[in-house]
Design an enzyme around this catalytic site. Sequence first.
Site, PDB file in Angstrom:
ATOM      1  N   SER A 177       0.904  -1.427   0.060  1.00 48.11           N
ATOM      2  CA  SER A 177       0.354   0.180   0.149  1.00 48.11           C
ATOM      3  C   SER A 177       0.816   1.206   0.052  1.00 48.11           C
ATOM      4  O   SER A 177       1.442   1.649  -0.811  1.00 48.11           O
ATOM      5  CB  SER A 177      -0.381  -0.005   0.866  1.00 48.11           C
ATOM      6  OG  SER A 177      -1.731   1.011   0.612  1.00 48.11           O
ATOM      7  N   ASP A 274      -9.194  -4.997  -5.132  1.00 47.25           N
ATOM      8  CA  ASP A 274      -8.219  -3.338  -4.521  1.00 47.25           C
ATOM      9  C   ASP A 274      -8.853  -2.413  -5.328  1.00 47.25           C
ATOM     10  O   ASP A 274      -8.707  -2.425  -6.610  1.00 47.25           O
ATOM     11  CB  ASP A 274      -6.593  -3.823  -4.427  1.00 47.25           C
ATOM     12  CG  ASP A 274      -6.511  -2.719  -4.170  1.00 47.25           C
ATOM     13  OD1 ASP A 274      -7.129  -2.113  -3.184  1.00 47.25           O
ATOM     14  OD2 ASP A 274      -4.980  -2.850  -4.150  1.00 47.25           O
ATOM     15  N   HIS A 301      -7.835  -5.355  -0.677  1.00 48.27           N
ATOM     16  CA  HIS A 301      -6.686  -4.643  -0.005  1.00 48.27           C
ATOM     17  C   HIS A 301      -6.630  -4.745   1.227  1.00 48.27           C
ATOM     18  O   HIS A 301      -6.883  -5.507   1.796  1.00 48.27           O
ATOM     19  CB  HIS A 301      -6.698  -2.880  -0.456  1.00 48.27           C
ATOM     20  CG  HIS A 301      -5.509  -2.589   0.183  1.00 48.27           C
ATOM     21  ND1 HIS A 301      -5.000  -2.029  -1.217  1.00 48.27           N
ATOM     22  CD2 HIS A 301      -5.358  -1.761   0.966  1.00 48.27           C
ATOM     23  CE1 HIS A 301      -3.904  -1.135  -0.845  1.00 48.27           C
ATOM     24  NE2 HIS A 301      -4.236  -0.609   0.795  1.00 48.27           N
TER      25      HIS A 301
END
Length: 334
Positions: A177, A274, A301
């Site tokens: 991320s 995601d 995610h």
Amino acid sequence: MEATTLITHVTTNNTNNTSIHGPVVEEVEGLIRVYKDGHVERSQFVPCVDPSLPLELGVACSDVHIDKLTNVWGRLYVPTVTNSTSVSKLPLIVYFHGGGFCAGSAYWSCYHQFLGRLSAKSRCLVMHVNYRLAPENPLPAAYEDGVNAILWLKKTRNDNLWSKQCDFGSIFLAGDSAGGNIANHVAGRLAAADALIKPLKIEGTILIQPFFGGEARTETERRVENNTESSVLTLASSDTWWRLTLPREANREHPYCKPVKITTRTLVCVAEMDVLMDRAMEMCDSDKKMIRCVVYKGVGHAFQVLGESQLANTLTLQMLCDIDAFIHHSEPLN
């Protein structure tokens, strides 16, 4: 360095989102509140743990100071059991956690477990950098901390017992991320200052669901949007993280929101559900010679650190195998 809670709890009876600090001006529910006067409150979303690991994992762990002035530190994972066919020295993964640049810690149990497993599976040392967080320290602070972590490795490479096991000519920058964004930008900065880090060498980058953005919405951003069942990162929270992180008056077309072109080989791990999938795929399509892409079907995610389903567990193991293969040039990735 003890595992302590470095965050404050939001008062639950504050129903009108006001306090002595004034009204709340930015919030990601359950994670962070920012008040009008700049005061920041973070909730304890994930338990904080000390460096201990199960003996059977075969990985030793300890915390190290990188920069006492900025309070940047690292959690170091060193395999204690390796295959007899292994080379004498092991690659090093320098890892940056996710959390929208504003949350997360090397103390978090989910990262501690994941990186312990990664170290064991990949036969690599791992240094998890606990970089400074926004909004108190907006970008490029995290990038600077990443560069300084590499310079710290260069400076101390002959001073530690663990460094005798480390191949400093085989360093991989990795993160998930926001941490994937940091790994990419740190790689770009170091490429422009290659002589500064010699004899250390950045061999590659590993970007897990990297956090990039833009003003125009992608198809997956419109499709996933705020569906928390398919992805813990929503479009609304993504926008908030960027507002808290970027320089004042900047929008999502700022260079910090975009991947940097680098010449080292790169692995990009993409989650099908995601909200960021399209942006990761766009990066993969930009250089198919240097970038390897793996898509994990049916997960969202941060599934590898926050997912609890059987599918998430299975695909996390697959991800560990894929990273191992990428680092050691073994079997082709799926």
